[in-house]
Write a protein that holds these residues in place. Structure first.
Motif, PDB file in Angstrom:
ATOM      1  N   LYS A 186      -6.407 -36.971 -19.807  1.00  0.00           N
ATOM      2  CA  LYS A 186      -6.004 -38.062 -19.866  1.00  0.00           C
ATOM      3  C   LYS A 186      -7.050 -39.454 -19.628  1.00  0.00           C
ATOM      4  O   LYS A 186      -7.205 -40.191 -20.351  1.00  0.00           O
ATOM      5  CB  LYS A 186      -4.717 -38.540 -19.056  1.00  0.00           C
ATOM      6  CG  LYS A 186      -3.901 -39.814 -19.384  1.00  0.00           C
ATOM      7  CD  LYS A 186      -2.719 -40.061 -18.500  1.00  0.00           C
ATOM      8  CE  LYS A 186      -2.042 -41.558 -18.941  1.00  0.00           C
ATOM      9  NZ  LYS A 186      -0.796 -41.502 -18.223  1.00  0.00           N
ATOM     10  N   ASP A 187      -7.860 -39.282 -18.439  1.00  0.00           N
ATOM     11  CA  ASP A 187      -8.882 -40.241 -18.215  1.00  0.00           C
ATOM     12  C   ASP A 187      -9.894 -40.108 -19.204  1.00  0.00           C
ATOM     13  O   ASP A 187     -10.184 -41.432 -19.675  1.00  0.00           O
ATOM     14  CB  ASP A 187      -9.248 -39.998 -16.759  1.00  0.00           C
ATOM     15  CG  ASP A 187      -8.302 -40.202 -15.763  1.00  0.00           C
ATOM     16  OD1 ASP A 187      -7.366 -41.177 -15.850  1.00  0.00           O
ATOM     17  OD2 ASP A 187      -8.514 -40.002 -14.543  1.00  0.00           O
ATOM     18  N   ILE A 197      -8.648 -42.180 -22.347  1.00  0.00           N
ATOM     19  CA  ILE A 197      -8.520 -43.439 -22.223  1.00  0.00           C
ATOM     20  C   ILE A 197      -9.810 -44.272 -22.357  1.00  0.00           C
ATOM     21  O   ILE A 197      -9.993 -45.330 -23.105  1.00  0.00           O
ATOM     22  CB  ILE A 197      -7.840 -44.007 -20.882  1.00  0.00           C
ATOM     23  CG1 ILE A 197      -6.529 -43.730 -20.714  1.00  0.00           C
ATOM     24  CG2 ILE A 197      -8.313 -45.458 -20.314  1.00  0.00           C
ATOM     25  CD1 ILE A 197      -5.891 -43.753 -19.408  1.00  0.00           C
ATOM     26  N   SER A 198     -11.058 -43.295 -21.939  1.00  0.00           N
ATOM     27  CA  SER A 198     -12.348 -44.070 -21.967  1.00  0.00           C
ATOM     28  C   SER A 198     -12.826 -43.906 -23.474  1.00  0.00           C
ATOM     29  O   SER A 198     -13.515 -44.821 -23.946  1.00  0.00           O
ATOM     30  CB  SER A 198     -13.298 -43.110 -21.325  1.00  0.00           C
ATOM     31  OG  SER A 198     -13.155 -43.110 -19.851  1.00  0.00           O
ATOM     32  N   GLN A 230     -10.663 -44.153 -26.012  1.00  0.00           N
ATOM     33  CA  GLN A 230     -10.038 -45.233 -26.710  1.00  0.00           C
ATOM     34  C   GLN A 230     -10.630 -46.506 -26.434  1.00  0.00           C
ATOM     35  O   GLN A 230     -10.634 -47.512 -27.192  1.00  0.00           O
ATOM     36  CB  GLN A 230      -8.602 -45.066 -26.047  1.00  0.00           C
ATOM     37  CG  GLN A 230      -7.569 -46.270 -26.704  1.00  0.00           C
ATOM     38  CD  GLN A 230      -6.190 -46.068 -26.052  1.00  0.00           C
ATOM     39  OE1 GLN A 230      -6.103 -46.076 -24.809  1.00  0.00           O
ATOM     40  NE2 GLN A 230      -5.246 -46.143 -26.775  1.00  0.00           N
ATOM     41  N   GLU A 231     -11.079 -46.808 -25.172  1.00  0.00           N
ATOM     42  CA  GLU A 231     -11.876 -47.942 -24.642  1.00  0.00           C
ATOM     43  C   GLU A 231     -13.079 -48.143 -25.654  1.00  0.00           C
ATOM     44  O   GLU A 231     -13.227 -49.173 -26.115  1.00  0.00           O
ATOM     45  CB  GLU A 231     -12.127 -48.073 -23.344  1.00  0.00           C
ATOM     46  CG  GLU A 231     -10.771 -48.257 -22.394  1.00  0.00           C
ATOM     47  CD  GLU A 231     -11.019 -48.124 -21.032  1.00  0.00           C
ATOM     48  OE1 GLU A 231     -12.181 -47.722 -20.776  1.00  0.00           O
ATOM     49  OE2 GLU A 231     -10.208 -48.192 -20.037  1.00  0.00           O
ATOM     50  N   ASP A 268       0.953 -45.529 -28.109  1.00  0.00           N
ATOM     51  CA  ASP A 268       0.791 -45.590 -26.759  1.00  0.00           C
ATOM     52  C   ASP A 268       0.115 -44.491 -25.967  1.00  0.00           C
ATOM     53  O   ASP A 268      -0.215 -44.750 -25.088  1.00  0.00           O
ATOM     54  CB  ASP A 268       2.022 -46.098 -26.277  1.00  0.00           C
ATOM     55  CG  ASP A 268       2.615 -47.317 -26.715  1.00  0.00           C
ATOM     56  OD1 ASP A 268       1.848 -48.117 -26.881  1.00  0.00           O
ATOM     57  OD2 ASP A 268       3.996 -47.406 -26.571  1.00  0.00           O
ATOM     58  N   ASP A 269      -0.028 -43.397 -26.787  1.00  0.00           N
ATOM     59  CA  ASP A 269      -0.394 -42.068 -26.190  1.00  0.00           C
ATOM     60  C   ASP A 269      -2.113 -42.131 -26.348  1.00  0.00           C
ATOM     61  O   ASP A 269      -2.358 -42.043 -27.446  1.00  0.00           O
ATOM     62  CB  ASP A 269       0.249 -41.129 -26.869  1.00  0.00           C
ATOM     63  CG  ASP A 269      -0.273 -39.660 -26.402  1.00  0.00           C
ATOM     64  OD1 ASP A 269      -1.439 -39.640 -25.308  1.00  0.00           O
ATOM     65  OD2 ASP A 269      -0.030 -38.524 -26.670  1.00  0.00           O
ATOM     66  N   ALA A 270      -2.768 -42.452 -25.408  1.00  0.00           N
ATOM     67  CA  ALA A 270      -4.220 -42.532 -25.239  1.00  0.00           C
ATOM     68  C   ALA A 270      -4.916 -41.360 -25.872  1.00  0.00           C
ATOM     69  O   ALA A 270      -5.845 -41.451 -26.777  1.00  0.00           O
ATOM     70  CB  ALA A 270      -4.881 -42.832 -24.231  1.00  0.00           C
ATOM     71  N   SER A 293      -7.053 -41.934 -29.350  1.00  0.00           N
ATOM     72  CA  SER A 293      -8.428 -41.571 -29.334  1.00  0.00           C
ATOM     73  C   SER A 293      -8.977 -40.633 -30.418  1.00  0.00           C
ATOM     74  O   SER A 293      -9.897 -40.363 -30.667  1.00  0.00           O
ATOM     75  CB  SER A 293      -8.660 -41.335 -27.771  1.00  0.00           C
ATOM     76  OG  SER A 293      -8.403 -40.105 -27.719  1.00  0.00           O
TER      77      SER A 293
END
Length: 244
Positions: free
Chosen positions: A195-196, A199-200, A202-203, A217-219, A223
């Motif tokens: 997940k982390d 998120i990275s 996605q960012e 909403d699900d990264a 991603s």
């Protein structure tokens, strides 16, 4: 009168409707990579692998396609549509059985999942890298081959997915996959969770404009998914452990 149905690869969500189409298109043959042909005629493994990769998002039964309806094509083979020529381009990376189709007259490239997925309003696409046999090295080699073709436009399989700046798009595709590989490699070295890492990614995508227009909403979903790339890194270096 339809002569050919040409899926770019045999991931189930690309070929699920082919048997239904063939019920109506009685003269059509399915044009497919030789590595994909056996799995259309005997789809047991295709269905099992799809369930492993997608879980309950599998789309239901997939009846075998008769052998006489399947046409395996070679790299560089040309399909003549009465003067309009379609050239088959092998492009492994997203999957071992992926191929693109080049319309020689218009220089339009049908890219499937090879370049990136584009949605209306996005100049920069996002990668779909869930498949377990994703291969970064082969993906980059295929991208370079597509760059050498100098297509005038790229047509992806998503709605509104027509790209009028192919040179820039192919460059972005390479930059993005290398960036995502770096994020995943560093995350695995640092024992980060799936997940982390998602998120990275996605960012990063938000920073460069490479996210789907309709984000989840699900990264892990928005991603583009990372399972294929993480699997690739683990195959290359088993000391990089698979994240939770």
């Amino acid at each position: 009168r339809v002569a050919y149905v040409i899926p770019t690869h045999i991931h189930l969500h690309h070929v699920q409707g082919v048997p239904l189409l063939l019920n109506q298109l009685t003269k059509a043959k399915v044009v497919v990579h030789p590595r994909g042909a056996p799995h259309l005629m005997e789809p047991t493994r295709l269905i099992q692998d799809s369930i492993e990769a997608w879980g309950d998002r599998c789309y239901g039964p997939f009846p075998p396609i008769p052998r006489e309806k399947v046409m395996a094509v070679e790299d560089g083979q040309v399909i003549d549509l009465g003067g309009r020529e379609l050239e088959i381009i092998y492009t492994p990376g997203h999957s071992p059985h992926h191929m693109c189709i080049l319309d020689r007259q218009t220089r339009a490239l049908f890219s499937g999942d090879m370049v990136a997925l584009h949605t209306p309003g996005n100049d920069r696409g996002h990668h779909d890298i869930r498949p377990p046999l994703f291969d970064v090295e082969k993906f980059l080699q295929s991208l370079h081959r597509l760059q050498a073709l100098h297509p005038k436009l790229i047509i992806t399989h998503r709605e509104g997915g027509v790209v009028f700046s192919p040179e820039k798009t192919l460059q972005w595709a390479e930059e993005d996959i290398l960036a995502i590989e770096r994020i995943c490699r560093e995350g695995m070295k640092g024992n980060k969770s799936f997940k982390d890492m998602a998120i990275s990614v996605q960012e990063y995508g938000r920073r460069v404009g490479a996210l789907p227009r309709r984000q989840s909403d699900d990264a892990a979903f928005s991603s583009g998914g990372l399972f294929g790339l993480i699997n690739y890194l683990h195959r290359k270096d088993p000391s990089l452990e698979m994240p939770k």
